[in-house]
Design a protein around this motif. Structure first.
Motif, short mmCIF file in Angstrom:
data_model
loop_
_atom_site.label_atom_id
_atom_site.label_comp_id
_atom_site.label_asym_id
_atom_site.label_seq_id
_atom_site.Cartn_x
_atom_site.Cartn_y
_atom_site.Cartn_z
N LEU A 3 0.84 -1.20 0.00
CA LEU A 3 0.00 0.00 0.00
C LEU A 3 0.87 1.24 0.00
N ARG A 4 0.33 2.31 -0.51
CA ARG A 4 1.06 3.59 -0.47
C ARG A 4 1.12 4.05 0.99
N PRO A 5 2.30 4.49 1.42
CA PRO A 5 2.43 4.94 2.81
C PRO A 5 1.68 6.24 3.06
N ASN A 6 1.21 6.39 4.29
CA ASN A 6 0.55 7.62 4.75
C ASN A 6 -0.71 7.97 3.97
N VAL A 7 -1.37 6.99 3.41
CA VAL A 7 -2.63 7.21 2.70
C VAL A 7 -3.74 6.54 3.51
N ARG A 8 -4.76 7.31 3.83
CA ARG A 8 -5.89 6.79 4.60
C ARG A 8 -6.73 5.88 3.71
N ILE A 9 -7.07 4.71 4.24
CA ILE A 9 -7.88 3.75 3.50
C ILE A 9 -9.25 3.69 4.17
N THR A 10 -10.29 4.01 3.41
CA THR A 10 -11.64 4.07 3.97
C THR A 10 -12.63 3.38 3.05
N GLY A 11 -13.85 3.23 3.56
CA GLY A 11 -14.96 2.73 2.77
C GLY A 11 -14.78 1.32 2.26
N ALA A 12 -15.22 1.11 1.02
CA ALA A 12 -15.21 -0.22 0.41
C ALA A 12 -13.78 -0.75 0.27
N GLU A 13 -12.84 0.15 -0.02
CA GLU A 13 -11.45 -0.28 -0.16
C GLU A 13 -10.92 -0.86 1.16
N ARG A 14 -11.27 -0.22 2.27
CA ARG A 14 -10.84 -0.71 3.59
C ARG A 14 -11.51 -2.04 3.91
N GLY A 43 -0.07 -2.36 14.28
CA GLY A 43 -1.33 -1.85 14.83
C GLY A 43 -2.40 -1.68 13.77
N PHE A 44 -2.01 -1.24 12.58
CA PHE A 44 -2.96 -1.07 11.48
C PHE A 44 -3.57 -2.42 11.09
N VAL A 45 -2.71 -3.43 10.95
CA VAL A 45 -3.19 -4.76 10.56
C VAL A 45 -4.05 -5.34 11.68
N HIS A 46 -3.64 -5.16 12.92
CA HIS A 46 -4.41 -5.65 14.07
C HIS A 46 -5.81 -5.03 14.05
N GLN A 47 -5.88 -3.73 13.79
CA GLN A 47 -7.17 -3.04 13.74
C GLN A 47 -8.04 -3.58 12.60
N LEU A 48 -7.45 -3.83 11.44
CA LEU A 48 -8.21 -4.40 10.32
C LEU A 48 -8.79 -5.76 10.69
N LEU A 49 -8.00 -6.58 11.36
CA LEU A 49 -8.47 -7.90 11.77
C LEU A 49 -9.63 -7.79 12.76
N GLU A 50 -9.54 -6.85 13.67
CA GLU A 50 -10.64 -6.63 14.62
C GLU A 50 -11.89 -6.16 13.88
N GLU A 51 -11.73 -5.27 12.91
CA GLU A 51 -12.87 -4.78 12.12
C GLU A 51 -13.52 -5.92 11.33
N ALA A 52 -12.70 -6.88 10.90
CA ALA A 52 -13.21 -8.01 10.12
C ALA A 52 -13.84 -9.08 11.02
N GLY A 53 -13.73 -8.90 12.35
CA GLY A 53 -14.34 -9.84 13.28
C GLY A 53 -13.55 -11.13 13.47
N VAL A 54 -12.26 -11.07 13.20
CA VAL A 54 -11.42 -12.26 13.31
C VAL A 54 -11.04 -12.49 14.77
N GLU A 55 -11.11 -13.76 15.20
CA GLU A 55 -10.64 -14.11 16.54
C GLU A 55 -9.13 -14.27 16.46
N LEU A 56 -8.41 -13.44 17.21
CA LEU A 56 -6.96 -13.42 17.14
C LEU A 56 -6.35 -14.58 17.91
N ARG A 57 -5.26 -15.11 17.36
CA ARG A 57 -4.53 -16.19 18.02
C ARG A 57 -3.75 -15.62 19.20
N HIS A 58 -3.46 -16.49 20.16
CA HIS A 58 -2.62 -16.08 21.28
C HIS A 58 -1.18 -16.02 20.81
N ARG A 59 -0.39 -15.24 21.49
CA ARG A 59 1.03 -15.07 21.13
C ARG A 59 1.81 -16.34 21.42
#
Length: 79
Positions: A3-14, A43-59
């Protein structure tokens, strides 16, 4: 996919990106690897996973020791 750095990703693309990341994560790819391949932060990827409703694995995976429930086999040298 980088992805292009420092570009906000919103809506359908997000939403599409969140689904792509969720699929790759559920296939076993770690968050840090996803972040590197996308050129984004952990943190960005973690947030996307939470938005997608994914159950995160333990460390660190399974940290339990291999415990057997059977007693040790006898060697016949017992008195």
């Amino acid at each position: 996919m980088r992805l292009r750095p420092n570009v906000r990703i919103t809506g359908a693309e997000r939403h599409q990106l969140a689904q792509l990341v969720a699929d790759r994560y559920q296939a076993g790819e770690p968050i840090r690897t996803l972040a590197l391949s996308l050129g984004r932060s952990y943190g960005f990827v973690h947030q996307l996973l939470e938005e997608a409703g994914v159950e995160l694995r333990h460390r660190g995976g399974d940290n339990r020791k291999n415990v057997t429930t059977e007693p040790a086999a006898s060697t016949g040298a017992e008195q």
